[in-house]
Design a protein around this motif. Structure first.
Motif, mmCIF file in Angstrom:
data_model
loop_
_atom_site.group_PDB
_atom_site.id
_atom_site.type_symbol
_atom_site.label_atom_id
_atom_site.label_comp_id
_atom_site.label_asym_id
_atom_site.label_seq_id
_atom_site.Cartn_x
_atom_site.Cartn_y
_atom_site.Cartn_z
ATOM 1 N N TYR A 14 0.500 4.255 -2.558
ATOM 2 C CA TYR A 14 0.121 5.552 -1.997
ATOM 3 C C TYR A 14 1.108 6.636 -2.428
ATOM 4 O O TYR A 14 0.723 7.714 -2.893
ATOM 5 C CB TYR A 14 0.059 5.456 -0.459
ATOM 6 N N GLU B 40 -4.972 -0.733 10.562
ATOM 7 C CA GLU B 40 -3.792 -0.311 9.771
ATOM 8 C C GLU B 40 -4.063 0.983 9.007
ATOM 9 O O GLU B 40 -3.250 1.908 9.014
ATOM 10 C CB GLU B 40 -3.440 -1.390 8.739
ATOM 11 N N ILE B 41 -5.217 1.025 8.344
ATOM 12 C CA ILE B 41 -5.532 2.221 7.536
ATOM 13 C C ILE B 41 -5.674 3.438 8.443
ATOM 14 O O ILE B 41 -5.184 4.530 8.118
ATOM 15 C CB ILE B 41 -6.824 1.995 6.704
ATOM 16 N N LEU C 195 0.829 -1.207 0.000
ATOM 17 C CA LEU C 195 0.000 0.000 0.000
ATOM 18 C C LEU C 195 0.864 1.259 0.000
ATOM 19 O O LEU C 195 0.563 2.232 -0.701
ATOM 20 C CB LEU C 195 -0.935 -0.008 1.221
ATOM 21 N N MET D 229 -6.856 4.292 -0.605
ATOM 22 C CA MET D 229 -7.058 3.791 0.769
ATOM 23 C C MET D 229 -8.251 2.816 0.822
ATOM 24 O O MET D 229 -8.170 1.755 1.441
ATOM 25 C CB MET D 229 -7.325 4.960 1.732
ATOM 26 N N ALA E 28 -7.429 -0.429 -0.699
ATOM 27 C CA ALA E 28 -6.607 -1.276 0.179
ATOM 28 C C ALA E 28 -7.487 -2.063 1.143
ATOM 29 O O ALA E 28 -7.253 -3.253 1.403
ATOM 30 C CB ALA E 28 -5.607 -0.420 0.947
ATOM 31 N N ILE E 29 -8.522 -1.385 1.675
ATOM 32 C CA ILE E 29 -9.432 -2.081 2.605
ATOM 33 C C ILE E 29 -10.195 -3.179 1.852
ATOM 34 O O ILE E 29 -10.258 -4.331 2.283
ATOM 35 C CB ILE E 29 -10.431 -1.088 3.251
#
Lengths: 261, 270
Positions: free
Chosen positions: B43, B127-128, B39, B69, B72-73
């Motif tokens: 990013y 994490e995010i 990520l 973002m 990524a989830i």
């Protein structure tokens, strides 16, 4: 001595290639997959840079050169050190005992006895693409190409050191899969120049975790923007890390207890 | 009564899989760290791209970083899966168990998948949040309940789509000795064309349209793009229609391939 090791390696390499050729279709699918992945990412760089003109100050050709150089170091390490991925099996089954009684260095066997044929095949077009991009760079000189090759060599020393550390970890903990994958992901952060990262990530990736030294320094040298201090730093870092990895390997070897019955 | 018994079986499988995941904590942790590293690369590619311009490919800085973002989830939710074990179980003969137990082959693996996903969801959100605190990206927070409902539906259908897709590839083990090559190819397409690295609509229109007819963009790109609120309702509906066609088609294929595979399967050994 070197001649003997080369002969032994050649036998290992031929055996390894023959084994891989037994699974021709799987090999072919892997080869196609690797080429598609490589082409797709290059296409993404092309699309991105066609629209934005520069990424962290680098134009399309320069950014592609960073990506290709990352692939060069990555493929060379996989080509040479593929056997590392299978080392855990040798440790947990006790096969590693046989490495120890052979009249050559067990580290040599654990590191280099299973070269990967797919990476050998993909290396040829990759080198061609790098040479093509070199020709597109106006600032290229014979000296900068020499420094590029030298820094690729230091990158390989660092890669070797990491692989030795992974092998040592396998002996100490019988765990390896996670460590080698983690190494590959960290190295993968060097697909683009480390300049894209915000501080403090950039400094960490350049000097602490040497992704910058391995993947970005060679291209920066060929572009003429790498200082002599950084070239010297690269050399000193790679030698120190290599020496450290050998110390850890010897430490691990002394703690090896055979798993065989 | 019969239904509760049936759900109870798969609930038990879910619980066992959850506990199993907790046993191999280091592996799980490493898998999550690897996701974060991936990520960070994506990013920062986009973060740097927007350093000297406010709009690229029709995306503002906030909408692109939000897309990355959210992708990524969603990636963690949809792609975390144990369904690849099917091929190992076929190759090692473990599949025989399903012939003698009152278990549905597909439901068993789907229950295991859900446990794996729940564990990943819990961690990826933490994490995010941490990354958002450290990186402080400008983000778009979607508040429209209709769009959020579309996102939820796209994620649920994406989970099923990915399960069926990977399940069919795993079933090839009935005919092939080694399915890792096929999986590698699937992952390559997923990584490149799933929308985790870049939104599909930055590609030339013809290529993007061709890709949107394949299942790959519906794993990550489709729900992430809906969340950014930059998709017209007609495009969302069109996406759901294509997604439903793929789901229906893959469901039929999965049933047929499983049935053909079991007919062909020969058990031997102890």
């Amino acid at each position: 001595m070197l001649k003997k090791y080369f002969k032994v390696w050649l036998i290992f390499a031929i055996n390894s290639f023959q084994t891989q050729l037994n699974l021709r279709w799987t090999m072919l699918v892997f080869l196609i997959g690797k080429m598609i992945r490589f082409a797709m990412f290059a296409f993404f760089v092309f699309i991105l840079l066609s629209n934005t003109k520069a990424l962290a100050g680098y134009n399309l050709n320069e950014t592609l050169l960073f990506y290709l150089s990352f692939n060069l170091v990555d493929m060379l390490s996989q080509l040479i050190f593929r056997e590392v991925y299978r080392f855990r099996y040798a440790v947990v089954t006790g096969t590693f005992d046989f490495y120890l009684i052979k009249p050559y260095n067990p580290l040599f066997r654990a590191l280099t006895s299973g070269p990967d044929l797919i990476d050998l095949v993909t290396l040829v077009p990759l080198l061609g693409a790098i040479v093509y991009l070199f020709n597109q760079l106006p600032q290229i000189t014979a000296l900068s190409i020499f420094v590029y090759i030298f820094l690729i060599f230091t990158a390989l020393i660092i890669a070797t050191s990491f692989h030795i550390l992974v092998l040592s970890l396998a002996i100490l903990t019988t765990e390896i899969d996670s460590a080698i994958l983690m190494y590959r992901d960290i190295a993968g952060m060097g697909r683009f120049p480390v300049d894209i990262y915000k501080e403090p990530f950039r400094s960490v990736l350049t000097f602490l975790i040497p992704v910058g030294i391995m993947m970005s320094f060679p291209v920066k040298a060929v572009l003429g923007i790498l200082s002599v201090t950084n070239i010297a730093y690269s050399l000193i870092f790679s030698i120190t890390l290599f020496y450290f990895s050998l110390l850890v390997w010897n430490f691990a070897l002394r703690r090896y207890s055979s798993a065989s019955s | 009564m019969l239904l509760s018994l049936s759900i109870g079986k798969y609930w038990a499988i879910f619980k066992v899989s959850w506990e199993n995941g907790l046993v191999y904590r280091v592996n799980f942790l490493v898998w999550r760290i690897r996701s974060i590293l991936g990520l960070l690369l994506v990013y920062f590619i986009w973060w740097t791209t927007f350093q000297n311009q406010d709009e690229v490919f029709g995306y503002s800085r906030a909408s692109m970083l939000t897309y990355i973002m959210v992708a990524a989830i969603i990636r963690a939710v949809i792609l975390s899966s144990r369904v690849m074990d099917v091929s190992t179980h076929i190759n090692e003969g473990y599949v025989v168990n399903f012939l003698v137990k009152p278990l549905n082959f597909i439901s068993f693996y789907f229950a295991r998948d859900l446990a794996d996903k729940l564990m990943n969801i819990a961690l990826v959100i933490v994490e995010i949040l941490l990354l958002v605190l450290v990186l402080k990206p400008p983000l778009v927070f979607q508040t429209d309940p209709l769009i959020l409902s579309f996102v939820a539906l796209a994620i649920i259908l994406g989970i099923v789509l990915y399960f069926l897709f990977a399940f069919i590839v795993s079933l090839l083990a009935f005919w092939l000795e080694n399915t890792w090559g096929s999986f590698f190819l699937v992952f390559v397409f997923l990584e490149s064309l799933g929308g985790g690295i870049f939104p599909i609509d930055i590609l030339p229109k013809t290529i993007a349209n061709i890709l949107l007819a394949t299942p790959f963009p519906y794993f990550i790109y489709f729900p992430s793009k809906i969340y950014t609120g930059t998709m017209e309702y007609s495009q969302i509906i069109q996406g759901f229609i294509v997604l439903s066609i793929w789901l229906f088609g893959l469901w039929l294929v999965a049933q047929r391939v499983l049935s053909a595979g079991l007919k062909k399967y020969t058990a031997f050994g102890y």
